[in-house]
Write a protein that holds these residues in place. Structure first.
Motif, PDB file in Angstrom:
ATOM      1  N   LYS A  33      16.736 -65.972  -4.526  1.00 44.88           N
ATOM      2  CA  LYS A  33      17.673 -65.124  -5.278  1.00 44.88           C
ATOM      3  C   LYS A  33      17.635 -63.694  -4.755  1.00 44.88           C
ATOM      4  N   ALA A  34      16.378 -63.195  -4.557  1.00 45.32           N
ATOM      5  CA  ALA A  34      16.255 -61.827  -4.061  1.00 45.32           C
ATOM      6  C   ALA A  34      16.919 -61.679  -2.699  1.00 45.32           C
ATOM      7  N   ALA A  35      16.698 -62.679  -1.829  1.00 44.52           N
ATOM      8  CA  ALA A  35      17.321 -62.642  -0.511  1.00 44.52           C
ATOM      9  C   ALA A  35      18.843 -62.696  -0.626  1.00 44.52           C
ATOM     10  N   TYR A  36      19.316 -63.524  -1.581  1.00 44.51           N
ATOM     11  CA  TYR A  36      20.765 -63.646  -1.795  1.00 44.51           C
ATOM     12  C   TYR A  36      21.351 -62.307  -2.245  1.00 44.51           C
ATOM     13  N   TYR A  37      20.688 -61.700  -3.248  1.00 42.32           N
ATOM     14  CA  TYR A  37      21.194 -60.424  -3.746  1.00 42.32           C
ATOM     15  C   TYR A  37      21.067 -59.328  -2.685  1.00 42.32           C
ATOM     16  N   GLN A  38      19.997 -59.423  -1.870  1.00 43.83           N
ATOM     17  CA  GLN A  38      19.837 -58.450  -0.804  1.00 43.83           C
ATOM     18  C   GLN A  38      20.977 -58.555   0.203  1.00 43.83           C
ATOM     19  N   ARG A  39      21.373 -59.821   0.500  1.00 41.17           N
ATOM     20  CA  ARG A  39      22.496 -60.023   1.410  1.00 41.17           C
ATOM     21  C   ARG A  39      23.795 -59.471   0.806  1.00 41.17           C
ATOM     22  N   LEU A  40      23.958 -59.699  -0.532  1.00 40.65           N
ATOM     23  CA  LEU A  40      25.148 -59.153  -1.193  1.00 40.65           C
ATOM     24  C   LEU A  40      25.167 -57.638  -1.120  1.00 40.65           C
ATOM     25  N   LEU A  41      23.985 -57.030  -1.368  1.00 46.39           N
ATOM     26  CA  LEU A  41      23.884 -55.573  -1.322  1.00 46.39           C
ATOM     27  C   LEU A  41      24.205 -55.062   0.077  1.00 46.39           C
ATOM     28  N   ALA A  42      23.666 -55.769   1.083  1.00 42.61           N
ATOM     29  CA  ALA A  42      23.935 -55.364   2.460  1.00 42.61           C
ATOM     30  C   ALA A  42      25.422 -55.468   2.780  1.00 42.61           C
ATOM     31  N   LEU A  43      26.050 -56.560   2.316  1.00 41.54           N
ATOM     32  CA  LEU A  43      27.488 -56.730   2.548  1.00 41.54           C
ATOM     33  C   LEU A  43      28.294 -55.646   1.847  1.00 41.54           C
ATOM     34  N   ASP A  44      27.900 -55.321   0.604  1.00 43.81           N
ATOM     35  CA  ASP A  44      28.591 -54.264  -0.135  1.00 43.81           C
ATOM     36  C   ASP A  44      28.451 -52.928   0.590  1.00 43.81           C
ATOM     37  N   SER A  45      27.244 -52.660   1.108  1.00 36.99           N
ATOM     38  CA  SER A  45      27.004 -51.407   1.820  1.00 36.99           C
ATOM     39  C   SER A  45      27.832 -51.347   3.091  1.00 36.99           C
ATOM     40  N   GLN A  46      27.873 -52.490   3.822  1.00 36.57           N
ATOM     41  CA  GLN A  46      28.671 -52.519   5.044  1.00 36.57           C
ATOM     42  C   GLN A  46      30.155 -52.349   4.734  1.00 36.57           C
ATOM     43  N   ARG A  47      30.604 -52.976   3.639  1.00 35.82           N
ATOM     44  CA  ARG A  47      32.005 -52.836   3.245  1.00 35.82           C
ATOM     45  C   ARG A  47      32.316 -51.380   2.888  1.00 35.82           C
ATOM     46  N   ALA A  48      31.407 -50.747   2.129  1.00 43.59           N
ATOM     47  CA  ALA A  48      31.607 -49.349   1.748  1.00 43.59           C
ATOM     48  C   ALA A  48      31.626 -48.453   2.977  1.00 43.59           C
ATOM     49  N   PHE A  49      30.740 -48.746   3.945  1.00 42.64           N
ATOM     50  CA  PHE A  49      30.717 -47.926   5.156  1.00 42.64           C
ATOM     51  C   PHE A  49      31.996 -48.103   5.952  1.00 42.64           C
ATOM     52  N   ALA A  50      32.480 -49.340   6.037  1.00 46.26           N
ATOM     53  CA  ALA A  50      33.736 -49.589   6.743  1.00 46.26           C
ATOM     54  C   ALA A  50      34.887 -48.843   6.064  1.00 46.26           C
ATOM     55  N   GLN A  51      34.904 -48.844   4.710  1.00 44.11           N
ATOM     56  CA  GLN A  51      35.940 -48.126   3.978  1.00 44.11           C
ATOM     57  C   GLN A  51      35.836 -46.617   4.221  1.00 44.11           C
ATOM     58  N   LEU A  52      34.591 -46.124   4.293  1.00 46.46           N
ATOM     59  CA  LEU A  52      34.389 -44.703   4.574  1.00 46.46           C
ATOM     60  C   LEU A  52      34.920 -44.357   5.958  1.00 46.46           C
ATOM     61  N   SER A  53      34.562 -45.159   6.947  1.00 44.80           N
ATOM     62  CA  SER A  53      35.002 -44.904   8.312  1.00 44.80           C
ATOM     63  C   SER A  53      36.523 -44.944   8.412  1.00 44.80           C
ATOM     64  N   THR A  54      37.144 -45.930   7.763  1.00 41.89           N
ATOM     65  CA  THR A  54      38.602 -46.047   7.794  1.00 41.89           C
ATOM     66  C   THR A  54      39.274 -44.848   7.126  1.00 41.89           C
ATOM     67  N   ALA A  55      38.752 -44.455   5.950  1.00 42.36           N
ATOM     68  CA  ALA A  55      39.351 -43.338   5.209  1.00 42.36           C
ATOM     69  C   ALA A  55      39.229 -42.034   5.981  1.00 42.36           C
ATOM     70  N   VAL A  56      38.092 -41.810   6.643  1.00 40.66           N
ATOM     71  CA  VAL A  56      37.921 -40.581   7.426  1.00 40.66           C
ATOM     72  C   VAL A  56      38.879 -40.589   8.616  1.00 40.66           C
ATOM     73  N   GLY A  57      39.055 -41.761   9.241  1.00 39.23           N
ATOM     74  CA  GLY A  57      40.024 -41.854  10.328  1.00 39.23           C
ATOM     75  C   GLY A  57      41.432 -41.544   9.868  1.00 39.23           C
ATOM     76  N   GLU A  58      41.812 -42.040   8.690  1.00 42.06           N
ATOM     77  CA  GLU A  58      43.152 -41.780   8.154  1.00 42.06           C
ATOM     78  C   GLU A  58      43.294 -40.335   7.672  1.00 42.06           C
ATOM     79  N   LEU A  59      42.182 -39.750   7.206  1.00 39.17           N
ATOM     80  CA  LEU A  59      42.197 -38.325   6.860  1.00 39.17           C
ATOM     81  C   LEU A  59      42.466 -37.505   8.111  1.00 39.17           C
ATOM     82  N   ASP A  60      41.808 -37.853   9.212  1.00 37.14           N
ATOM     83  CA  ASP A  60      42.041 -37.167  10.486  1.00 37.14           C
ATOM     84  C   ASP A  60      43.507 -37.289  10.894  1.00 37.14           C
ATOM     85  N   THR A  61      44.071 -38.500  10.773  1.00 43.81           N
ATOM     86  CA  THR A  61      45.470 -38.720  11.144  1.00 43.81           C
ATOM     87  C   THR A  61      46.415 -37.865  10.300  1.00 43.81           C
ATOM     88  N   ALA A  62      46.179 -37.846   8.977  1.00 43.71           N
ATOM     89  CA  ALA A  62      47.039 -37.055   8.082  1.00 43.71           C
ATOM     90  C   ALA A  62      46.939 -35.569   8.412  1.00 43.71           C
TER      91      ALA A  62
END
Length: 453
Positions: free
Chosen positions: A35-64
């Protein structure tokens, strides 16, 4: 013999029970590990998703920000500024979802907040930008582009496994154990972004992140002499009607309002008071004494708060709104400057509703903004402005008010207190010189007071 077999059987049963219990424990441990490993994987995926969203938003901020540099029409310019604000907000949201400490994100978070607010301030103006504003936008665009490159490099390392986004607990533990130069390498992978952060331009505009505000001086204290610690202690005691010997010096505040801080034990609770070093004015009072059941009405509490201000040398203040929490009434007062209610000159007073004691006081708005003002005389009348009020709203009251902006400017406005079809109250503010609608506030009212949104 019988006893021997009973004992032996008891040992066998005991061993069996222990073995079973151990097996169950092992089972739970294995299951918990999965369970801990499962939740850790979920947390890692959430963190990676958040980082991807951050990178995308900063790129679009630069474009705007790149586009807005070249916009010639005021309409397109405002739309692109609003788009830049939206991307900066999206990036801030993603940043808040990363498992990192505030210290590690400080420069990135600060840049996103500043860039977004500056862009929105220009969008709200509705006119063409000056050459200086275009230069500032160009510098913000360059900073966003630099941040975008750093984030994309880190994202590539994350996807390739060369870097990981450490958990907040791991980073904090490493930072706590690190000393000296080790601290530079103890943070997360994001620390590289912070250490190589691009240069951010100086922002001078009418907003809360304007760099000129850090040098702003309190208007109500101009020309007043400095007071020493002992004099400040006497001022604090007189303000609260207490013996100066009760107050022990505990702090020396800096910033725009340097202060002397004192603490006293009164009425079974701790009392903290700050007095400005320039002018010797009480800036803040905080009482930690417990407040028991209310014996006074809100109206009686407001009257006590107003009497307290008058007796302490603050005449001409008008109560605006109040709220009640834990049997303590906090009233917001603004300065009545002739026919104009000056909202920037704000003082808050908290009254304990069990016995009427003043248990809180804060005058920063008043000390920073109160001054002799002169107002425009060629103003639009109420009758000229009121037709702009939405016909679905019923106007209940009107007055001339001075409202603060995000920065240092103030706007003289017609304030209309209105009621919608559901019986809810709305405040509308129209510029008394231009007639432009400046602000809309919603009032959430219940037995505990008023919340302004």
């Amino acid at each position: 013999m019988h006893t021997f077999w009973n004992r032996r059987r008891g040992r066998v049963l005991a061993v069996s029970f222990l073995t079973a219990a151990f097996a169950v424990a092992i089972g739970w441990a294995v299951q918990s590990h999965h369970k801990a490993a499962y939740y850790q994987r979920l947390l890692a995926l959430d963190s990676q998703r958040a980082f991807a969203q951050l990178s995308t938003a900063v790129g679009e901020l630069d474009t705007a920000l790149q586009k807005v540099r070249y916009a010639s029409s005021s309409t397109l310019f405002s739309a692109l500024c609003a788009q830049a604000f939206a991307q900066a907000t999206a990036a801030q949201t993603a940043l808040g979802q990363l498992p990192l400490s505030y210290v590690e994100l400080e420069q990135t978070a600060s840049f996103l907040a500043k860039a977004g607010d500056y862009a929105m301030s220009l969008a709200q103006r509705g006119d063409s930008p000056s050459d200086e504003q275009r230069e500032t936008l160009a510098a913000l665009s360059d900073a966003a582009a630099g941040l975008d490159v750093l984030l994309r490099d880190l994202e590539s390392d994350l996807l390739g496994g060369a870097q990981t986004l450490s958990s907040l607990e791991e980073v904090q533990e490493r930072l706590a154990q690190a000393t000296g130069d080790e601290a530079a390498a103890a943070g997360s992978a994001f620390q590289t972004v912070e250490s190589e952060f691009p240069e951010v331009p100086t922002l001078i505009y009418d907003g809360p992140f304007s760099d000129h505000l850090s040098q702003r001086t309190p208007l109500a204290l101009e020309g007043l002499p400095e007071v020493g610690r002992d004099e400040a202690r006497a001022i604090a005691a007189q303000f609260l009607g207490l013996d100066p010997m009760l107050f022990a010096p505990v702090s020396q505040g800096e910033g725009a309002l340097p202060t002397w801080g004192f603490e006293a034990a009164v009425d079974g609770g701790s009392l903290y008071v700050e007095v400005t070093r320039q002018g010797g004015q009480v800036l803040e009072v905080l009482s930690a004494r417990p407040v028991s059941d209310a014996a006074l009405s809100p109206q009686e509490g407001v009257a006590l708060a107003k009497d307290f201000l008058t007796s302490r040398g603050f005449p001409g203040l008008c109560e605006t709104y109040y709220f009640i929490q834990d049997n303590t009434l906090t009233v917001h007062f603004a300065y009545q400057d002739g026919d104009v209610l000056a909202y920037p000159d704000l003082i808050k007073v908290a009254v304990a509703l069990d016995n009427g004691d003043v248990v809180g006081f804060e005058s920063q708005g008043y000390l920073m903004n109160h001054t002799q003002r002169s107002y425009e005389t060629d103003l639009l009348s109420r009758e000229e402005v009121e037709p702009q009020v939405d016909p679905q709203l019923t106007v209940l009251a009107h007055r001339l008010v001075l409202i603060p902006t995000g920065g240092q400017d103030e706007i003289l406005c017609h304030e209309f207190r209105c009621e919608n079809q559901r019986g809810e109250h709305v405040l509308l503010y129209f510029n008394a010189v231009t007639g432009r609608e400046e602000r809309i506030l919603l009032l959430l009212e219940d037995e505990s007071g008023t919340l302004v949104l």
